[in-house]
Design an enzyme around this catalytic site. Structure first.
Site, PDB file in Angstrom:
ATOM      1  N   ASP A  23       0.817  -1.228   0.000  1.00  0.00           N
ATOM      2  CA  ASP A  23       0.000   0.000   0.000  1.00  0.00           C
ATOM      3  C   ASP A  23       0.849   1.277   0.000  1.00  0.00           C
ATOM      4  OD1 ASP A  23      -1.915  -1.998   0.539  1.00  0.00           O
ATOM      5  OD2 ASP A  23      -1.899  -1.550   2.684  1.00  0.00           O
ATOM      6  N   GLU A  67     -11.084  -1.094  -3.233  1.00  0.00           N
ATOM      7  CA  GLU A  67     -10.380  -0.350  -2.183  1.00  0.00           C
ATOM      8  C   GLU A  67      -9.255   0.472  -2.812  1.00  0.00           C
ATOM      9  OE1 GLU A  67      -9.248  -3.722   0.127  1.00  0.00           O
ATOM     10  OE2 GLU A  67      -7.519  -4.213  -1.123  1.00  0.00           O
TER      11      GLU A  67
END
Length: 325
Positions: free
Chosen positions: A37, A207
């Site tokens: 991420d 997401e």
């Protein structure tokens, strides 16, 4: 003897030349360790990457950062944020987002992986005087601590619009919201219609939202698929406003079975001076089956004549050295 010395000189020259050639590209991954991420930024003529420490949730109690002057050599800044500085955060410190404002640095993060409004956690904000921290809790509680429009409060991205307004764009569980941030980043400010959270979920969204502006257009990007699977990927849409509507255009980052799987949850670096674009993302080596075994990588991102993002070619070599000064 002279011929032997000459041979050694040739060998040494070849070896040093190989190292020199190797040092001109970043290689992938760009730094060691399991990290996912990645949030990338440019501060003080340096590139910065703030990733999730990819480990079991209960071990995710800190964030490291990495800085580079050329995209090739990276310096680690350990524990820029730690749960010791955020009393309400206990685990699952995820997907940082960072912005510089008024000579301070604000690090937004998700914590505790809450599954309902009955649990404590959500999206928090930390602040520091330097990009490398240390960061301390800015509010003393989560900024967003509950579900709105079905969006789990994780995977936050902070976007500054052309008029100076800051927005937080976030959401897991296949829902994405946008909300307006107050000037001090301590609260949310309702829109003119009185609502605080507006859903902007495009088709296929799971997401990892990200947004940038290019030639007056708003590019909205996100991750699709399951984060532990091989088909995790990045898709995008284009609109005339940060509110959308966002109609899905297609995928631009995905696995290459010859190189790595699970390529997703990204951010973007733009070298404005040279108009060079890079995508920073995580992927899983072919040798790994553990879902947490993810590495941070970088590759070139480019556009066609119509402004559409070309499919990204994921590589082992990474990108060429590129300074900001």
């Amino acid at each position: 003897m002279k011929s032997l010395n000459s041979l050694l000189l040739v060998l040494l020259t070849g070896i040093s030349g190989a190292f020199a050639q190797q040092a001109t590209t970043s290689g992938n991954p760009i730094f060691k360790g399991w990290y996912a991420d990645p949030e990338s930024a440019v501060f003080n003529k340096q590139y910065w990457v703030y990733p999730t420490y990819s480990a079991p949730y209960k071990e995710q109690v800190f964030l490291d950062a990495f800085s580079s002057k050329d995209l090739v050599s990276w310096e680690k800044h350990p524990h820029v944020l730690d749960t010791a500085a955020v009393k309400w955060a206990k685990k699952a410190i995820w997907a940082p987002a960072i912005v510089e404002k008024d000579k301070r640095y604000f690090l937004f993060f998700g914590a505790n992986d809450i599954q309902s409004d009955k649990e404590s956690g959500g999206i928090g904000v930390a602040v520091a005087d330097r990009p490398e921290g240390p960061y301390k809790d800015h509010i003393g509680k989560p900024l967003i601590d509950s579900f709105h429009n079905g969006a789990q409060p994780i995977d936050q991205f902070v976007f500054k619009d052309k008029d100076g307004q800051y927005y937080i764009i976030y959401g897991g569980w296949q829902h994405c919201n946008v909300a307006r941030l107050s000037n001090d980043f301590k609260t949310l400010v309702p829109f003119k219609d009185g609502t605080t959270y507006k859903e902007i979920t495009p088709e296929g969204y799971v997401e990892g939202p990200y947004m940038f502006v290019r030639n007056g257009k708003y590019y909205f990007m996100w991750s699709e698929g399951g984060w532990t699977g091989p088909d995790y990927s990045v898709a995008y849409a284009i609109a005339d406003s940060p509110m959308g509507p966002f109609k899905r255009i297609g995928k631009i980052l995905k696995q290459d079975p010859k190189i790595a799987t699970g390529a997703g949850h990204h951010s973007v670096i733009h070298n404005k001076k040279k108009d060079l674009w890079y995508i920073v993302y995580h992927r899983r080596p072919l040798t790994e089956t553990n879902g947490n075994h993810r590495e941070t990588c970088i590759d070139v991102m480019s556009f066609d004549k119509d402004g559409l993002i070309k499919p990204v070619v994921i590589t082992k070599e990474g990108v060429k050295a590129q300074r900001l000064d």
